[in-house]
Design an enzyme around this catalytic site. Structure first.
Site, mmCIF file in Angstrom:
data_model
loop_
_atom_site.group_PDB
_atom_site.id
_atom_site.type_symbol
_atom_site.label_atom_id
_atom_site.label_comp_id
_atom_site.label_asym_id
_atom_site.label_seq_id
_atom_site.Cartn_x
_atom_site.Cartn_y
_atom_site.Cartn_z
ATOM 1 N N ARG A 58 0.836 -1.210 0.000
ATOM 2 C CA ARG A 58 0.000 0.000 0.000
ATOM 3 C C ARG A 58 0.865 1.252 0.000
ATOM 4 O O ARG A 58 0.551 2.250 -0.628
ATOM 5 C CB ARG A 58 -0.941 -0.025 1.225
ATOM 6 C CG ARG A 58 -1.993 -1.110 1.129
ATOM 7 C CD ARG A 58 -2.873 -1.165 2.353
ATOM 8 N NE ARG A 58 -3.662 0.067 2.493
ATOM 9 C CZ ARG A 58 -4.302 0.389 3.617
ATOM 10 N NH1 ARG A 58 -4.207 -0.393 4.671
ATOM 11 N NH2 ARG A 58 -5.015 1.491 3.686
ATOM 12 N N GLN A 88 -9.907 9.381 8.307
ATOM 13 C CA GLN A 88 -9.738 7.951 8.591
ATOM 14 C C GLN A 88 -8.681 7.367 7.648
ATOM 15 O O GLN A 88 -8.312 6.207 7.799
ATOM 16 C CB GLN A 88 -11.055 7.192 8.399
ATOM 17 C CG GLN A 88 -12.145 7.629 9.355
ATOM 18 C CD GLN A 88 -13.483 7.064 8.934
ATOM 19 O OE1 GLN A 88 -13.785 5.905 9.171
ATOM 20 N NE2 GLN A 88 -14.294 7.899 8.293
ATOM 21 N N VAL A 90 -5.089 6.700 5.885
ATOM 22 C CA VAL A 90 -3.705 6.583 6.377
ATOM 23 C C VAL A 90 -2.720 7.121 5.340
ATOM 24 O O VAL A 90 -1.518 7.174 5.586
ATOM 25 C CB VAL A 90 -3.377 5.110 6.748
ATOM 26 C CG1 VAL A 90 -4.243 4.668 7.916
ATOM 27 C CG2 VAL A 90 -3.544 4.167 5.565
ATOM 28 N N HIS A 106 -6.764 6.841 12.152
ATOM 29 C CA HIS A 106 -6.378 5.435 12.001
ATOM 30 C C HIS A 106 -4.902 5.268 11.693
ATOM 31 O O HIS A 106 -4.475 4.201 11.241
ATOM 32 C CB HIS A 106 -7.227 4.766 10.904
ATOM 33 C CG HIS A 106 -8.669 4.693 11.272
ATOM 34 N ND1 HIS A 106 -9.651 4.445 10.352
ATOM 35 C CD2 HIS A 106 -9.305 4.860 12.452
ATOM 36 C CE1 HIS A 106 -10.830 4.445 10.955
ATOM 37 N NE2 HIS A 106 -10.654 4.702 12.241
ATOM 38 N N GLY A 172 -16.552 11.148 1.534
ATOM 39 C CA GLY A 172 -15.899 9.902 1.135
ATOM 40 C C GLY A 172 -15.757 8.876 2.238
ATOM 41 O O GLY A 172 -14.780 8.122 2.267
#
Ligand code: APR
Length: 232
Positions: A58, A88, A90, A106, A172
């Site tokens: 990722r 939220q 990352v 998060h 979103g």
């Protein structure tokens, strides 16, 4: 006169148009693994190298994508408002677009955390964090991510930011994940709420929100332009 505060609650849909898949689009799957099976403390105990590989992939993708018009619009909004982004996500696309006040509920993909008592957080050079990468005290480094089942330590901070809002834009996020999905309850009654999400109709029960069921890449710049022109 202090600037009015516009609070942004953003989720994976904010980054979708930069090419980062949302959790729902991916059906919660990564290489046949359920995300819930690789993004948990149990997975880290069971197979830390699988978990590190999941985040390395990722992180590698993140280095290949760019902020989109939605991210850039939030930077522009800072011209006239005290913009507080609570995300939220990352990824670091809000920061790369120039937003100056970003709180990650998060965690952050491009940071590592010591598994030792210091729990020191550092930036990750490049896109790999591997088994055997140790902190200064000799403890293994882990992704600085809040895994499923771990405490969202920034929740109280986020709630107090939302409680100071003069307006809130939710963009979103399917608002499926506790406790982030409860943040909107802290917004003052007087603060208008917008929800930007192409699927917002069936997803969001945010009573008093104005729903804009469109992609953030086009809807957010338009809303920002309106706020800069007409105010809240
Ligand atoms: N513009 C705006 N919204 C979009 C777009 C877009 N271009 N594309 C998709 N969306 C919406 C979807 O309709 C959906 O409601 O974005 C939302 C994404 O929802 P999720 O995939 O559930 O992502 P998110 O809400 O951020 O997930 C929350 O769950 O998996 C955990 O920790 C992970 O932070 C994540 C959390």
């Amino acid at each position: 006169m202090a600037k009015q505060q516009v609070t942004i609650l953003s989720g994976a849909g904010m980054s979708a148009e930069s090419g980062i898949r949302t959790f729902r689009d991916a059906g919660g799957l990564w290489e046949e693994h359920r995300v819930e099976d690789v993004a948990t403390p149990e997975a880290w105990q069971r197979d830390p190298q699988l978990v590190l590989k999941f985040y390395n992939q990722r992180r590698k993708q993140l280095l290949e994508v760019l902020p989109n018009a939605g991210h850039l619009a939030l930077k522009q909004l800072e011209e006239a408002f005290d913009v507080r982004v609570i995300t939220q996500n990352v990824d670091d696309l809000h920061e790369r677009a120039g937003s100056t006040q970003v709180l990650h509920l998060h965690g952050e993909l491009r940071k590592s955390r010591s598994t030792g008592p210091s729990q020191r957080v550092n930036g990750i050079e490049g896109h790999e964090l591997n088994w055997g990468d140790l902190c200064a005290e000799g403890f293994q480094l882990r992704p600085h991510i809040v895994w499923f089942g771990e405490e969202v330590v920034e929740m109280d901070n986020a709630a107090s930011i939302v409680s100071e809002s003069d307006a809130v834009i939710i963009v979103g996020t399917s608002m499926n994940v506790y406790p982030a999905n409860g943040l909107i309850r802290y917004a003052p009654r007087h603060a208008p709420v917008w929800v930007i999400d192409p699927n917002a109709t069936e997803l969001h029960q945010v009573g008093r929100a104005k729903v804009i069921a469109r992609n953030s890449g086009t809807a957010l710049p338009e809303l920002v332009e309106r706020l800069l022109r007409d105010g809240i």
